[in-house]
Scaffold this active site. Structure first.
Site: not given
Ligand code: NAI
Length: 355
Positions: A182-184, A80, A180
């Site tokens: 976000g993307n996922v 990482k 959350g």
């Molecule tokens: P992202 O940054 O697009 O979405 C994260 C979301 O969580 C955002 O909408 C943010 O506002 C929200 N958030 C932050 N703090 C919060 C809280 N206290 N309560 C509620 N919501 C909160 O990230 P993404 O890409 O969706 O990834 C989500 C998680 O999955 C991360 O931990 C990432 O490391 C993990 N992950 C993502 C992968 C991917 O393909 N994008 C692959 C494997 C793991």
């Protein structure tokens, strides 16, 4: 700053501190284990409070990648990278290219990709100075955004957990609390709705919450309330360490499974979930979809092959649930043992990590 005696050091093969003052780059690359192949892991950019916080994050995430690749049957190791800085203000093409040069200097032992604070578009810039990149935009021969595939893997994993826990045919009629959006998290909500589940959602971004309420007929709760929501499933898709001393006792669900990395604040919280009768889908197994997708770029992205790999997440979890029950251990421990068995067969000497 301690490194070798750091609580998360976990016998890392190599930790590289990267600096390029001319472009404001300060980064750490951690390579945990390369017994199965070169270390693959995303490059995160985050305004860490201090260097110690950055080091802790990269070590914990890197180790997780070793187990993720091993459990997903990929011929890859775990690594990482973290860049210390605010992506909104400090992320420039020059900084990304300098990061690429640092990756290139490792000669392929570490393969980088997008992560929190970086995007597939940024990696077009990183690619200018290193070949050791995956997760590139489609125009550059990559597989694009891995998030939908991560969400699909989480969905298959939750389906497998529902079948195991309730002998259910599907997720139809079940309620899922998604933390959350976000993307996922967003893609996961889509898949769950299509499968007939109802949603409770939370995010610190109020606009996303409002959109989820109207798009998915979801019920919204405040970020602090999501843990104690009465729902069949809790799906953490925001940040790590959400299963901790405070939250585990409050959970009112029967299954926990989501995309966030390092959900357990400490390994013992996996055992606490078991004692509470909550079936936990270990994060590094259920969220491997994105890694399976970007890893496939090395041999030429093949959508069917990736789909089959991601479907395998459900089967792997089923095997882990069975093993955990048979051995009377937490699912986290059973998953670590499974991954570790593969590492040991490949000659890794990190045997002492799982009791
Ligand atoms: P992202 O940054 O697009 O979405 C994260 C979301 O969580 C955002 O909408 C943010 O506002 C929200 N958030 C932050 N703090 C919060 C809280 N206290 N309560 C509620 N919501 C909160 O990230 P993404 O890409 O969706 O990834 C989500 C998680 O999955 C991360 O931990 C990432 O490391 C993990 N992950 C993502 C992968 C991917 O393909 N994008 C692959 C494997 C793991």
């Amino acid at each position: 700053m301690t490194v070798f005696s750091h609580e998360s050091f976990a016998d890392h093969e190599q930790v590289v501190f990267v600096s390029d003052e001319s472009v404001g780059l300060k980064a750490v690359i951690a390579i945990h284990d390369t017994s199965l192949g070169p270390a693959l892991g995303g490059c995160r950019m985050y305004p860490y409070e201090d260097e110690q916080a950055a080091l802790r994050d990269v070590l914990r995430l890197s180790r997780g990648m070793t187990y993720k690749a091993a459990a997903a049957q990929l011929d890859l190791g775990g690594g990482k990278a973290v860049i210390i800085g605010d992506p909104r203000r400090q992320k420039t093409p020059e900084l990304l290219q300098a990061m690429g040069r640092a990756v290139e200097r490792l000669g392929g032992r570490y393969i980088t990709a997008e992560d929190v604070g970086t995007s597939v578009v940024d990696f077009a810039e990183v690619r200018k100075s290193t070949r050791h990149v995956v997760g590139l935009p489609v125009e550059l021969g990559g597989s694009g955004d891995p998030s939908p595939t991560t969400a699909l893997g989480v969905f298959y994993g939750l389906d497998a957990a529902a079948r195991y826990r309730w002998r259910a045919e599907s997720l139809s009629g079940r309620s899922v609390a998604v933390q959350g959006l976000g993307n996922v998290g967003w893609y996961l909500c889509q898949l769950l709705r299509e499968a007939g589940a109802s949603l409770v959602v939370s995010d610190v971004d109020e606009a996303r919450v409002a959109k989820a309420v109207s798009t998915f007929a979801a019920r919204a709760v405040d970020p602090d309330e999501i843990y104690a929501v009465e729902a069949d499933i809790f799906a953490p898709c925001a940040m790590g360490a959400v299963l901790n001393d405070t939250s585990v006792g409050h959970l009112r669900c029967e299954i926990v499974g989501g995309a966030a990395n390092n959900q357990l604040a400490r390994e013992e919280h996996g055992e606490q979930l078991r004692v509470r009768g909550i079936l936990y889908a270990p994060d590094f197994v259920i969220n491997a979809g994105g890694m399976i997708r970007v890893a496939s770029e090395r041999d030429g992205y093949d959508e069917d092959l990736v789909k089959r790999g991601v479907e395998g997440i459900g089967r792997t979890l089923h095997a882990i649930f069975e093993r955990a029950e048979a051995d009377g251990v937490s699912t986290q421990k059973a998953a670590l043992r499974l991954a570790q068995a593969r590492l040991v067969r490949a000659g890794s000497e990190k045997q002492a990590l799982v009791a």
